[in-house]
Design a protein around this motif. Sequence first.
Motif, PDB file in Angstrom:
ATOM      1  N   MET A  46      15.001   5.817   9.517  1.00 55.33           N
ATOM      2  CA  MET A  46      16.227   6.624   9.585  1.00 55.33           C
ATOM      3  C   MET A  46      16.687   7.016   8.186  1.00 55.33           C
ATOM      4  SD  MET A  46      16.741   7.316  12.541  1.00 55.33           S
ATOM      5  CE  MET A  46      18.323   8.140  12.447  1.00 55.33           C
ATOM      6  N   LEU A  47      16.470   6.100   7.241  1.00 59.44           N
ATOM      7  CA  LEU A  47      16.849   6.390   5.863  1.00 59.44           C
ATOM      8  C   LEU A  47      16.195   7.690   5.386  1.00 59.44           C
ATOM      9  CD1 LEU A  47      18.619   4.506   4.191  1.00 59.44           C
ATOM     10  CD2 LEU A  47      16.565   3.727   3.010  1.00 59.44           C
ATOM     11  N   GLY A  48      14.915   7.842   5.752  1.00 61.30           N
ATOM     12  CA  GLY A  48      14.183   9.038   5.349  1.00 61.30           C
ATOM     13  C   GLY A  48      14.744  10.290   5.981  1.00 61.30           C
ATOM     14  N   VAL A  49      15.333  10.136   7.166  1.00 66.29           N
ATOM     15  CA  VAL A  49      15.844  11.322   7.854  1.00 66.29           C
ATOM     16  C   VAL A  49      17.249  11.664   7.369  1.00 66.29           C
ATOM     17  CG1 VAL A  49      16.399  12.331  10.094  1.00 66.29           C
ATOM     18  CG2 VAL A  49      14.426  10.821   9.860  1.00 66.29           C
ATOM     19  N   LEU A  99       2.728  12.044  -9.839  1.00 66.22           N
ATOM     20  CA  LEU A  99       2.825  12.639  -8.500  1.00 66.22           C
ATOM     21  C   LEU A  99       3.360  11.656  -7.459  1.00 66.22           C
ATOM     22  CD1 LEU A  99      -0.326  14.877  -8.027  1.00 66.22           C
ATOM     23  CD2 LEU A  99       2.066  15.548  -8.014  1.00 66.22           C
ATOM     24  N   VAL A 100       3.406  10.369  -7.801  1.00 59.80           N
ATOM     25  CA  VAL A 100       3.740   9.369  -6.789  1.00 59.80           C
ATOM     26  C   VAL A 100       5.130   9.619  -6.192  1.00 59.80           C
ATOM     27  CG1 VAL A 100       4.162   6.923  -6.380  1.00 59.80           C
ATOM     28  CG2 VAL A 100       2.205   7.631  -7.757  1.00 59.80           C
ATOM     29  N   MET A 101       6.134   9.681  -7.052  1.00 55.11           N
ATOM     30  CA  MET A 101       7.485   9.842  -6.508  1.00 55.11           C
ATOM     31  C   MET A 101       7.689  11.166  -5.765  1.00 55.11           C
ATOM     32  SD  MET A 101      10.407   7.988  -8.679  1.00 55.11           S
ATOM     33  CE  MET A 101       9.883   8.166 -10.355  1.00 55.11           C
ATOM     34  N   PRO A 102       7.219  12.312  -6.328  1.00 51.76           N
ATOM     35  CA  PRO A 102       7.383  13.561  -5.574  1.00 51.76           C
ATOM     36  C   PRO A 102       6.733  13.500  -4.197  1.00 51.76           C
ATOM     37  CG  PRO A 102       6.677  14.032  -7.815  1.00 51.76           C
ATOM     38  CD  PRO A 102       6.687  12.537  -7.681  1.00 51.76           C
ATOM     39  N   VAL A 103       5.535  12.915  -4.122  1.00 53.92           N
ATOM     40  CA  VAL A 103       4.844  12.849  -2.830  1.00 53.92           C
ATOM     41  C   VAL A 103       5.636  11.969  -1.864  1.00 53.92           C
ATOM     42  CG1 VAL A 103       2.783  11.979  -1.681  1.00 53.92           C
ATOM     43  CG2 VAL A 103       2.557  13.383  -3.723  1.00 53.92           C
ATOM     44  N   VAL A 104       6.121  10.837  -2.356  1.00 56.90           N
ATOM     45  CA  VAL A 104       6.877   9.933  -1.482  1.00 56.90           C
ATOM     46  C   VAL A 104       8.145  10.619  -0.969  1.00 56.90           C
ATOM     47  CG1 VAL A 104       8.226   7.805  -1.443  1.00 56.90           C
ATOM     48  CG2 VAL A 104       5.963   7.826  -2.490  1.00 56.90           C
ATOM     49  N   VAL A 105       8.881  11.270  -1.876  1.00 60.49           N
ATOM     50  CA  VAL A 105      10.128  11.917  -1.465  1.00 60.49           C
ATOM     51  C   VAL A 105       9.848  13.011  -0.434  1.00 60.49           C
ATOM     52  CG1 VAL A 105      12.062  13.337  -2.249  1.00 60.49           C
ATOM     53  CG2 VAL A 105      11.299  11.404  -3.623  1.00 60.49           C
ATOM     54  N   LEU A 106       8.776  13.751  -0.666  1.00 58.60           N
ATOM     55  CA  LEU A 106       8.446  14.850   0.233  1.00 58.60           C
ATOM     56  C   LEU A 106       7.972  14.313   1.588  1.00 58.60           C
ATOM     57  CD1 LEU A 106       8.302  17.926   0.211  1.00 58.60           C
ATOM     58  CD2 LEU A 106       5.953  17.766  -0.596  1.00 58.60           C
ATOM     59  N   ALA A 107       7.201  13.216   1.551  1.00 57.25           N
ATOM     60  CA  ALA A 107       6.576  12.722   2.779  1.00 57.25           C
ATOM     61  C   ALA A 107       7.540  11.925   3.659  1.00 57.25           C
ATOM     62  CB  ALA A 107       5.372  11.850   2.423  1.00 57.25           C
ATOM     63  N   TRP A 108       8.508  11.268   3.027  1.00 67.60           N
ATOM     64  CA  TRP A 108       9.351  10.323   3.766  1.00 67.60           C
ATOM     65  C   TRP A 108       9.965  10.886   5.057  1.00 67.60           C
ATOM     66  CZ3 TRP A 108      12.099   6.037   0.588  1.00 67.60           C
ATOM     67  CH2 TRP A 108      12.575   5.031   1.449  1.00 67.60           C
ATOM     68  N   PRO A 109      10.679  12.004   4.984  1.00 61.38           N
ATOM     69  CA  PRO A 109      11.295  12.504   6.233  1.00 61.38           C
ATOM     70  C   PRO A 109      10.245  12.839   7.288  1.00 61.38           C
ATOM     71  CG  PRO A 109      12.087  13.740   4.320  1.00 61.38           C
ATOM     72  CD  PRO A 109      10.981  12.860   3.837  1.00 61.38           C
ATOM     73  N   GLN A 110       9.097  13.342   6.865  1.00 57.75           N
ATOM     74  CA  GLN A 110       8.050  13.684   7.830  1.00 57.75           C
ATOM     75  C   GLN A 110       7.449  12.415   8.417  1.00 57.75           C
ATOM     76  OE1 GLN A 110       7.554  16.701   9.006  1.00 57.75           O
ATOM     77  NE2 GLN A 110       9.248  17.205   7.641  1.00 57.75           N
ATOM     78  N   ALA A 111       7.228  11.425   7.559  1.00 61.15           N
ATOM     79  CA  ALA A 111       6.712  10.140   8.038  1.00 61.15           C
ATOM     80  C   ALA A 111       7.690   9.578   9.060  1.00 61.15           C
ATOM     81  CB  ALA A 111       6.542   9.182   6.862  1.00 61.15           C
ATOM     82  N   ALA A 112       8.974   9.738   8.796  1.00 62.55           N
ATOM     83  CA  ALA A 112       9.994   9.231   9.705  1.00 62.55           C
ATOM     84  C   ALA A 112       9.891   9.910  11.069  1.00 62.55           C
ATOM     85  CB  ALA A 112      11.373   9.470   9.107  1.00 62.55           C
ATOM     86  N   ARG A 113       9.726  11.236  11.054  1.00 61.14           N
ATOM     87  CA  ARG A 113       9.633  11.945  12.334  1.00 61.14           C
ATOM     88  C   ARG A 113       8.371  11.531  13.084  1.00 61.14           C
ATOM     89  NH1 ARG A 113      11.724  16.164   9.056  1.00 61.14           N
ATOM     90  NH2 ARG A 113      13.967  16.129   9.404  1.00 61.14           N
ATOM     91  N   ILE A 114       7.258  11.462  12.357  1.00 58.40           N
ATOM     92  CA  ILE A 114       5.993  11.081  13.006  1.00 58.40           C
ATOM     93  C   ILE A 114       6.102   9.661  13.573  1.00 58.40           C
ATOM     94  CG2 ILE A 114       3.556  10.553  12.570  1.00 58.40           C
ATOM     95  CD1 ILE A 114       3.586  12.866  10.533  1.00 58.40           C
ATOM     96  N   SER A 115       6.728   8.793  12.791  1.00 59.17           N
ATOM     97  CA  SER A 115       6.861   7.410  13.216  1.00 59.17           C
ATOM     98  C   SER A 115       7.671   7.318  14.513  1.00 59.17           C
ATOM     99  CB  SER A 115       7.530   6.613  12.101  1.00 59.17           C
ATOM    100  OG  SER A 115       7.913   5.356  12.569  1.00 59.17           O
ATOM    101  N   ARG A 116       8.743   8.086  14.592  1.00 58.82           N
ATOM    102  CA  ARG A 116       9.549   8.041  15.815  1.00 58.82           C
ATOM    103  C   ARG A 116       8.776   8.561  17.015  1.00 58.82           C
ATOM    104  NH1 ARG A 116      15.434  10.345  15.117  1.00 58.82           N
ATOM    105  NH2 ARG A 116      14.235  12.079  14.288  1.00 58.82           N
TER     106      ARG A 116
END
Lengths: 307, 529
Positions: free
Chosen positions: A136-139, A174-191
Motif C-alpha cells: 500500500m505504501l507504494g500505491v 540506477l537502483v533508486m530510480p528503478v525502485v521508485v518507478l517499479a514500486w507502485p506497479q509491483a504493488a498493483r501486480i502483487s494485489r
Amino acid sequence: MLSYTLRRVVSALPVIFIAVAVSFFIMRLAPGGPFDRGRTLPPEVMKNVLAHYNLDLPIYQQFWLYLVGLVHGDLGPSMAFYDFTVTQLLLLGLPFTLTLGFMAFLLAIAVGVSSGIFAALHHNRLPDVVLVLVVMLGVIVPNFLMGALLQLIFGVWLKWLPAGGWSSSNPLSLVMPVVVLAWPQAARISRLMRGSMIEVLGTNYIRTARSKGIGERLVVVRHALKPALLPVVSYLGPGLAYLLTGSLVVEQIFGLPGIGKYFITAALDRDYGLVLGTTIVYMAVILLLNLVVDVVYAWLDPKVRYR
Amino acid sequence: MKFGQVATCIALALGLGMLLSGTAVASTLRISNGGQVGSLDPSKVDGDWENRVVGDYLEGLMTEDPAAEAVPGQAASYTVSPDGLTYTFKIRDDAKWSDGVPVTAADFVEGMQRELDPAAGNSYAYLQFPIKNAEAYNSKKLADFTQVGIKAVDDHTVQYTLGQPTPYFLQELTHYTAYPVPKHVIDKVGNDWIKMENIVANGPYKPTENLPGSYIHSVKNADYWDAKDVKIDDVFYYVLEDQTAALNRYRAGEFDILTDLPTDQYQWIQDNLPGQAHVKPFLGVYYYVMNQSKAPFSDKNVREALSMAVNREVIGPSVLGTGELPAYGWVPPGTANYPGDQYHASWQDLSHDDKVAKAKSIMEAAGYSDANPLKIQLKYNTNDNHKRIAVAIAAMWQPIHVQVELFNSETRVHYDALQSGDFQVGRAGWLMDYNDPDNMLQLLETGNGNNYGRYSNKDYDALVAKERVTQDTAQRSAIMHQAEAMAMNDFAVIPIYYYVSKNVVSPKVQGFVDNAKDIHRTRYLTLTP
C-alpha cells in the motif's frame, strides 16, 4: 501468421495518422506559443522567428510539411533546445528511458508476483498484513515523495547509493530510480496476484491435488501458479506502457537523461516539434508492444487469428 | 577465462575506477544548475543557468570580476572617445581559441552579426541596440551590416560606434550577446560549430559532453590567457529543477554549489548547514501590473489604493520565508550608476492599519463599498510562490472593498495574456539584464513591449530619453531618480519585493563573492579537498 501480423501493422497506420493529427492540432489550439516568454520579442523579430519555424504559414500547410518530414524520418527542430534536432534528442534519451522502464518492469513482476503468492499463502496472517502494508505504501506515497525519501535515507544518511545523477561507469545510480518507478506497479501486480491466488487455492482441483497428498510447494508451483497468473499477464501491457511513459518524475528527481520529462516540459514550453516527436515515439513503442502481445496471443490461441 | 579470473578483473577495474574518481574529485566543481541549457550558442540563450555554462567557455572583450563588475577580458586595453560614442578595444596578444587559433577582431564582428541577424530572431538582440544602426539591422530596416557600428580595424582592434552615449556600454559588453564566435570554425562547418566535435573555447573552460536532461561537462582550457590562475580542472553543470532533490544531493556530497534552494527548507539549512546558504539582494523586482488601458485602472486613485493596501513587509519574511526585501520603488538597491537615496513613497512609513484606512477612504471616494465592491481578476503563472502571494494580496485587498478572483495559467499562456492586454491585474517579474537603472526604467516607457500595464506618461518618456544622452553621471542619476519617482507617484505598477539570489555553497568552495548580479565565474573559484 504472417498475414495476421501484416494486417495488424496496416491497421495501425490510420491510428498513427489520427494520433499525429490530433496531437498536432491540439498543441496549436492551446493558447500561447513557443516564443511567448517573460521578455517580449519586438514584432519584427517575432515575425522572423515565426517564419524561421514555418509558424507563419496557414496551419494546414504546416501540418502537410510536418507529415512530409515525418515520412522522411525528420521530426523537425526543437524550439527550446537549439543544439539538437527532435530526432537527436529522442535518440539520445530513448535508450535510457527504455532501459529504465524495462528494468522497473522486470523488478515489478518479480517482486509483485512473488510477494503476491507469499501473501496469499499466509492469507490473513502476520506476513500477509505486513506485505499488504508495504504494498500500500507504494500505491499511496507519490513517487516524488518516495524518491526524496529514498534519496535521504540511502544517499544522505546511509550513503549506500548515489543520491542522483547518471554515470555510465556506476550502475548503482540506477537502483533508486528503478525502485521508485517499479514500486507502485509491483504493488498493483502483487494485489492482483494475491487476489487471484487466494481464489485459485480455494478451487476444487487444488483441493483434489492436496487430498492426493502432493506437497504444498508442488501444488502452488505446478497447479495454482499458471491459472493465477492470468489476470497479472493481462495487466502487463498497460503496466509496461505506464512504466515507459511515467518516468517523468523519476527522471526529474534523479536528474536522468530520459525522454519522459519532455512529455510535460515540452508541452509547457509549447515546443511543438518535441511534444509531437515524443508522442509519436511513445505511440510507436506502445503500438509495437501491443502488436507483440497480440501476435503472441494469436500464436497461443488460433481462434484469435481468424476472428 | 575462468570465473576467478573474471572476478579478479572486475575487482581490479572497479578499484581503478574508484581510484580515478577519487583523485578527480579534488578539483572537479559540481554545480546544480537548474534548467536544461537550451543551446551553447550565445545568441540563442537567455537564462542565468545558460549564462553559467556559456560564460565559462566564451569570453567577451569585457568580462566579470569576482564581484561581477566589468573588467577587461579578451581586451588588453580600451579607449573611449570624449563624446562617449566610440569605444576602441585592443585584443590581448595571448587571446587564443582552444584549437590554438588566435582570437581576432573578425570573431567579435561575426558574433555581433549573428546576434543581430534578423532571420535568427534572437530574443536578446535588443541589448546591443545602443550600437549604431544595430536596431535598424535587426528589424530589417537596414540590409547592409557594414553600416552597423562595429568594425574590425585590424586583426587586434575592434571599434564600436554608438548611436548615442551609453554610460553602461562596458557592462553590456560583459553580456553573452557581445561574445565572439570562432569565425574560422563557422567558415568551415557553419551552424554545426556548436556541436561537441567542433566546439572551441576562448574562455577558461571548454565543453566536452552534453547529456540533455542530465549534465554538461566542461574541462579547463589550457589555451586560455589566464589559465595559470584557473584552479578548478573541470566543471559539471547538472540539470536539476527539483530543489528538494538538489538539496538531498548536496547533503550527500554530490554537489558543491546549489544555484537555488527549496524555500520551505531555508530555515533548516540555516540551522544545520550554517553559513552555507547565501541569500542576497539580487537585481530584480517582483511586481503586479494593472492594465491601465481600461477602467478601473485608468483611474490613478484606484491604483494608489491597491498599491497602498499591499503589506509588503510580510511577503518576504512570512509568505515566502526567504527574506525578500519589500519594494516600494522601481530600481533595486545595489543598482550601479545610481547614487542617491532609494525612492521613498510618501505613505511608506505609515502603519499598515493607517495605509489600509487611507486606501479604503480612497476607494470609497471612488464609489466602492461593501455593497458595491470592485471585482477584479488577478492573473498569475502557475507556481506555488506566486499562488501564496496572490492569495495573501487578495486577502489584503478585501478590507478596501476589492473582491479578487484568482486566475492561474501556464507561463506561456500567462505572458501571452499580459502582452496582448487580456488581463486586469497580473503578476510579472524582471531580472535586470545589465546593471543600470535604465534597464528598469525602459519597462515603463510608452510602447515598450514589456510595458504590460500600458503605463503612458509623456513627461516620463522624455526623462528616460534625456537620461540616455546625458553623460554626466551625477546629472544622469538625478534625471533617473526623477523618472522613477514620477512613475511611482503615478502608481504605474505595484512593486512588491526585490528579488534575492539563493545559492548554497559548500565550505570547500573558496572565492565565491556574493554580488547583486549573481554571476560567479568558475575561474575565480577554488576547491579545498
